[in-house]
Each structure stands twice: as structure tokens, then as C-alpha cells.
Design a protein around this motif. Sequence first.
Motif: not given
Length: 439
Positions: A83-89, A111-118, A131-136, A402-408
Motif C-alpha cells: 500500500w504505497e499510499q502510506t510512507s509511515t506506519i 496496534a498499528l497507525d497507518i499514516m495518510l495525508p489529509r 481515495d487513499l485511505g478507503d481502499p486500505i 487511539v493513537d494520533a501521530k504526526g504524519g507525515c
Amino acid sequence: MNVRKVASLIVLLGAWGCADETETRTHELATAGFWAPPAATLALADTYNIQNVQAGPWIGESGCGGSFLEGTRIFRQWLYDNWEQTSTIGGYSCRPIANSSSMSVHATGRALDIMLPRDTSQSYNNSADNDLGDPIANWLLEHAEEVGIQLIIWDNMIWSSGRAPGERLRVYTNDNKHVDHIHMELNPEAAGLGTPWFSGPMDPPDFGPCGDPIPADGGVIDDTDACFQAFGPSEFWRVEGEGYGGSLRWTNAWKADSPSNWARWRVHLAEAGRYRVEYHNVQQWAVYDSAQYRVRHDGTEDDVYIDLSAGADGWQPIGEFDFAAGEDQWVSVYDNAPVEVGEEQHVIADAIRLVLPDVDIEEPPDPNPGMGGPNPQPPDNGGSPGGTTDPDQAPDDGLDDVDAKGGCCATANGQAEPPLALIGVLMFVRLRRRRLTQR
């Protein structure tokens, strides 16, 4: 000149009618509302029998696992690979759930947090890039029983196997709406490699065809086609009313170990054969002298580095490659470089074309003429990709963690000739606000 003065000048120029704001988003939101899995997927998920095991009470750091468990580590790498939409997990964190006495599942290593751009053009709660997150998220839900996924939180919604069928998906009421990452949890059986998925082939996800196959004599994939995807922060993709079909996009090259903005044209061929791959060039926007293209063909990947600034307008060669019939083939272009990159070094993403090597094709007519604006001017590349770091939120029923990490910019198409002084100001602003120095 400080940033506030620059902003004031830009507003002033806009008020004088010297610049028109144009659309710069890479992806449209797939849905106007929150994450909405397909009805068939939800019906299937109601039949799952997945043990849901929380982490227990918080007893301090002595109760933490210390790292990802083996199943979590393997699944995390599989997500990176497919899933190349994400560069940080991310995901491991030794801590309690906020405002509670319970240990976070993140502290167990499950637990995993799959980071995606907003989508930064939207208000925060509606800014998930579906478009990026729903398929995952949909794939995770479809395969939750096979893998051993007990909980998914994405885009204002939460699905939990710990609830009764028909009640497993509902609106997520905590403040952190998970619009910049997908939170998912494995149960202990999965983290210990005990579920069927870990003993199987771990095949890549089947995305299905993005469109009709390219015929035996070749064809074109444009940046507006379903087989094209542009990844990375949307604010760093600039869309122009030029190029093949009347549109193209570009981003600046920059020094980095991995790409930030990159594009892919998926190749689905009706017949196997050797093809010459070409990209459509527009000199005004294609400037970088070492753009990296990667071509996946018949199970092989080859890198080609191209001096975009040396190519004339129109179709330019990438190389000749042997392709198989069918899918899992593509052409990608990336924005990163191993060395320092000068200012205004643009990487273009317009169209690609596959042609038979022994056939010379005349330049086809523009399929969408008249889209370009008069006297287009290169915009500045201001801004920087930055994440939002949201505080942890308390669970609303003891199951949610919940775990919120800066993504990017739009481009400026001058409809009237501005005064010479303003031209000088614009040139100064462009020199001051460089993407390379602001990332």
C-alpha cells in the motif's frame, strides 16, 4: 521581506485581478461523508468470529511489551510493501489510554497507525483523503477474520469485532477523528502468527483492473485517467491547464531518502510484447535534469533517470521494455534525489504512451484543445508538508484505542499584463519561498 508581507502582497495581487486561483488537489474525496465500507463487506464482517482482547489495566511501564509483536511486525511490513499510499506506519507506544486506567493496545505491540495525508482544502473533520485511505480500510475489514484484526478506526468511524453483529460499525465520537491515519489492532492470536493469513501465501491485494486493457498496438494513459494516481501531499502538486488532454501536474524535486510526491500510471495490457515507453513533455514545467522513472514490466523493475529539461515539447522516450499481458505493471516517477537540488527543479506528471518499437507515430491531435491559459507563469512552491499531532482521546466504551501521530498556490494565469514592479515582486517571492528549504 517577512512571511506576513509576502502574504499581503499575494492578497493584493489577487484583488487586482492579476492572478486566478486554480484547483491544486490531487485526489477528490471518494465520499462526501465519513468512511462508508461497501454494504457487502459490512454484511460479511457481521459473520466474523474474532476474539477481541484489550490490554488490561495500566500497571506502569513494566507491563509494556517493549516492541511490536512478531505478527504485527510482519503485517506492518506487508502493508508497506503493498500500500504505497502510506510512507509511515507507527504504533508501538508504552502508555495508558488517555484519561483512563487502561493500558493502550499500542503498549502491547499489537496496534498499528497507518499514516495518510489529509485533504487540507476541507475542514478538519471532513479532511480524510478517502481515495487513499478507503481502499486500505476496506481491505482490512474484508480480511479481518483471516488476519485477526479486532478493531479499525478511520475517518470518523469505528469498527469493532467486540460488538454484536449489526452494531460493529458506528460513528466514532471521540475528538480525534482519525482523518490522517487508520488505527488497527491485531488480536493476540494474530500477533502470535496463529491466524490463517500468516500461514498462507500473504498475496498482494487484488486491486482489479483500473480500466480497459491497452490494445496490442499500444495506447496512452493520461493524468486524468483512472489508471493514473498521484501520491503525496496535495499542496505540493500543481495542476496546469496544458499538456496532453489539456492538463498536467508537476512538483519540485528535493533531496530526500524517499519520495514525498510521486505518480504512477498502471499498465494493463491486452497482449504481451515489447513496447517503447514515452512520457509527454511540456518544457515550461519539466525542468529537473535527473528525474527518476521506475518501470515495472513482466515481474521486473528498472530505473531510468531522465534530463527533463533537455526534452522538447511532446512525446519523449523512457526506454523499451518487455511487458506481460495483464496487470501488475506500471510506470512511476518520483520527486526525491540523493543530492541537493536547486530551486524550481520541476518533475512533471502528464501522460505516458506505449508504442511498438518499430512504429513511428505522428503527434496525435490534442484530445482537449483550448484548455491552456494565456501567458502562464510558474507559481511559487511555498508551504511545507507537515502533520497534525492530535492528543490522545479517551475511549468511549472501553474498546476504542487511539493513537494520533504526526504524519507525515495555486498557479497564476495572468489575464492582464501586470506592472513591471509587480513582476519583480513575484520573482522575489518565488525565490524566497522554496519548497526545498521549507520541507
